[in-house]
Structure formats: C-alpha cells, structure tokens
Design an enzyme around this catalytic site. Sequence first.
Site, PDB file in Angstrom:
ATOM      1  CE  LYS A 149      -3.067  -2.465   3.119  1.00 11.80           C
ATOM      2  NZ  LYS A 149      -3.473  -2.550   4.542  1.00 11.80           N
TER       3      LYS A 149
ATOM      4  CD  GLU B  17       8.224  -0.687  -3.255  1.00 12.06           C
ATOM      5  OE1 GLU B  17       7.139  -0.195  -2.964  1.00 12.06           O
ATOM      6  OE2 GLU B  17       8.535  -1.871  -3.005  1.00 12.06           O
TER       7      GLU B  17
ATOM      8  CG  PHE C 254      10.990   2.178  10.360  1.00  6.08           C
ATOM      9  CD1 PHE C 254      11.196   1.067   9.550  1.00  6.08           C
ATOM     10  CD2 PHE C 254       9.681   2.588  10.620  1.00  6.08           C
ATOM     11  CE1 PHE C 254      10.117   0.379   9.000  1.00  6.08           C
ATOM     12  CE2 PHE C 254       8.603   1.896  10.086  1.00  6.08           C
ATOM     13  CZ  PHE C 254       8.827   0.784   9.273  1.00  6.08           C
ATOM     14  CB  VAL C 255      11.043   7.199   6.988  1.00  5.01           C
ATOM     15  CG1 VAL C 255      12.426   7.758   7.277  1.00  5.01           C
ATOM     16  CG2 VAL C 255      11.089   6.304   5.748  1.00  5.01           C
TER      17      VAL C 255
HETATM   18  P1  5GP Z   1      13.142  -4.276   0.848  1.00  7.16           P
HETATM   19  O1  5GP Z   1      12.658  -5.556   0.277  1.00  7.16           O
HETATM   20  O2  5GP Z   1      13.803  -3.356  -0.144  1.00  7.16           O
HETATM   21  O3  5GP Z   1      14.002  -4.506   2.052  1.00  7.16           O
HETATM   22  O4  5GP Z   1      11.877  -3.579   1.464  1.00  7.16           O
HETATM   23  C1  5GP Z   1      11.082  -2.711   0.792  1.00  7.16           C
HETATM   24  C2  5GP Z   1       9.817  -2.501   1.589  1.00  7.16           C
HETATM   25  O5  5GP Z   1      10.074  -2.459   2.982  1.00  7.16           O
HETATM   26  C3  5GP Z   1       9.189  -1.171   1.270  1.00  7.16           C
HETATM   27  O6  5GP Z   1       8.300  -1.268   0.189  1.00  7.16           O
HETATM   28  C4  5GP Z   1       8.500  -0.824   2.565  1.00  7.16           C
HETATM   29  O7  5GP Z   1       7.224  -1.401   2.586  1.00  7.16           O
HETATM   30  C5  5GP Z   1       9.329  -1.482   3.645  1.00  7.16           C
HETATM   31  N1  5GP Z   1      10.269  -0.519   4.283  1.00  7.16           N
HETATM   32  C6  5GP Z   1      11.611  -0.488   4.187  1.00  7.16           C
HETATM   33  N2  5GP Z   1      12.128   0.530   4.899  1.00  7.16           N
HETATM   34  C7  5GP Z   1      11.077   1.167   5.453  1.00  7.16           C
HETATM   35  C8  5GP Z   1      10.949   2.322   6.297  1.00  7.16           C
HETATM   36  O8  5GP Z   1      11.904   3.013   6.698  1.00  7.16           O
HETATM   37  N3  5GP Z   1       9.679   2.669   6.658  1.00  7.16           N
HETATM   38  C9  5GP Z   1       8.582   1.963   6.258  1.00  7.16           C
HETATM   39  N4  5GP Z   1       7.404   2.410   6.683  1.00  7.16           N
HETATM   40  N5  5GP Z   1       8.658   0.872   5.472  1.00  7.16           N
HETATM   41  C10 5GP Z   1       9.896   0.481   5.069  1.00  7.16           C
END
Ligand code: 5GP
Length: 179
Positions: A42, A98, A151-152
């Site tokens: 989402k 994304e 973490f944002v």
């Molecule tokens: P990846 O597979 O690249 O590790 O993760 C991507 C997904 O992780 C993003 O689409 C998001 O949903 C989640 N994510 C990664 N870092 C953050 C963050 O700092 N905040 C939030 N809310 N979601 C994150």
Amino acid sequence: MHPGMERVLLSKDEIEDRVKELARAISEDYQGKELLLVGILKGAAVFLADLMRHMSIDVRIDFMAVSSYGASSKSTGVVRILKDLEQSIEGRHVLVVEDIVDTGLTLNYLLEILRARDPASVRICALLDKPSRREIEVPVDYKGFAIPDEFVVGYGLDFNEKYRHLPDIYVLKKEVYQG
Ligand code: 5GP
C-alpha cells in the site's frame, strides 16, 4: 508533532518539488510511448497518485500487493504476491512505482516476476532509497531521495498500518519500532 516521531525528514513541499521533477523526467523519457505505472500497495499509493497528476503523457495504472515486512520493521526476504495485476503486460512499457528500496529483496523478486511476462521494458521509480541497507543490487531508474538508515513513516509509509496519511515524511523514534 506526533509523540512517536523523532523529526521531520522530508517536508511535504520538498516531496512535492521532487515528485514534479520525477514526473517531468519520466514524461520526457516515455514521450510517444504508452506507459503502465504499477504501484506497489500500500506504501506507494500516495506517491503514485501525486506522480501521475504531474505527468504530461498518457498513463495507465495498475497495482500489485506483496507481503514483505508484516508487523516487524525488518525484512525477512520472504515475498508473497497478495494481489496481482489485472492486465497483461506483454509488449508494454512498465514502470514500477515503489515507496522505498531498503534491502532490495522485494523489488528484485518483483522484477523477476514482471520480466518473465515479456514486457517491452521494465523500469523502477522509487521515492526513497536507503543505499546503506542494500543486500541485492536493483536498478533504480528514477529515485526521489537517498535517505539514511532510519525507519520512516508518512506519505504512504506506515508502521503497523499507522501514519500513512501524514503529508510529511518523519523518522520514527527507535523505541516505537524496537519495542
Ligand atoms: P526491501 O525488500 O527493499 O528490504 O523492502 C522494501 C519494503 O520495505 C518497502 O516497500 C517498505 O514497505 C518497507 N520498508 C523499508 N524501509 C522502510 C521504512 O523506513 N519505513 C517503512 N514504513 N517501510 C519500510
């Protein structure tokens, strides 16, 4: 400011300016082509909605939902398709939209799936990038902001489904997501 927030990382004005620049670049690159924006639910919903409104070419949209983090803030590397595209992408130009690239595992997996469907092209547009966390290299063709390893939330990004509606992007306090 909400008590769970450490600080504002990106204000809504900064985000808007950058989203306009990205929309302009994408519109130029895909001039004369038919583009399908694929939003990853989402988190990318807010970004995609703003991005498409600043584009000067005709676009279509579709969405996919994948599970990655669940209720935790750490990537497990396990990615599952919860909702697939409604249309075929064979022979079409696809731009995956994304919210954030962290380890890169989610996008790497998605790219494999989409490429197997024989699109004319697949590129990636991500609003945020945490380069220091990357485990698998993924080509991010259009990038909003590189951010530090924090973490944002806000502007579509959640913590346990909260904070997506906030117009700015905040750094969440460590004690909130580390329990
Ligand atoms: P990846 O597979 O690249 O590790 O993760 C991507 C997904 O992780 C993003 O689409 C998001 O949903 C989640 N994510 C990664 N870092 C953050 C963050 O700092 N905040 C939030 N809310 N979601 C994150």
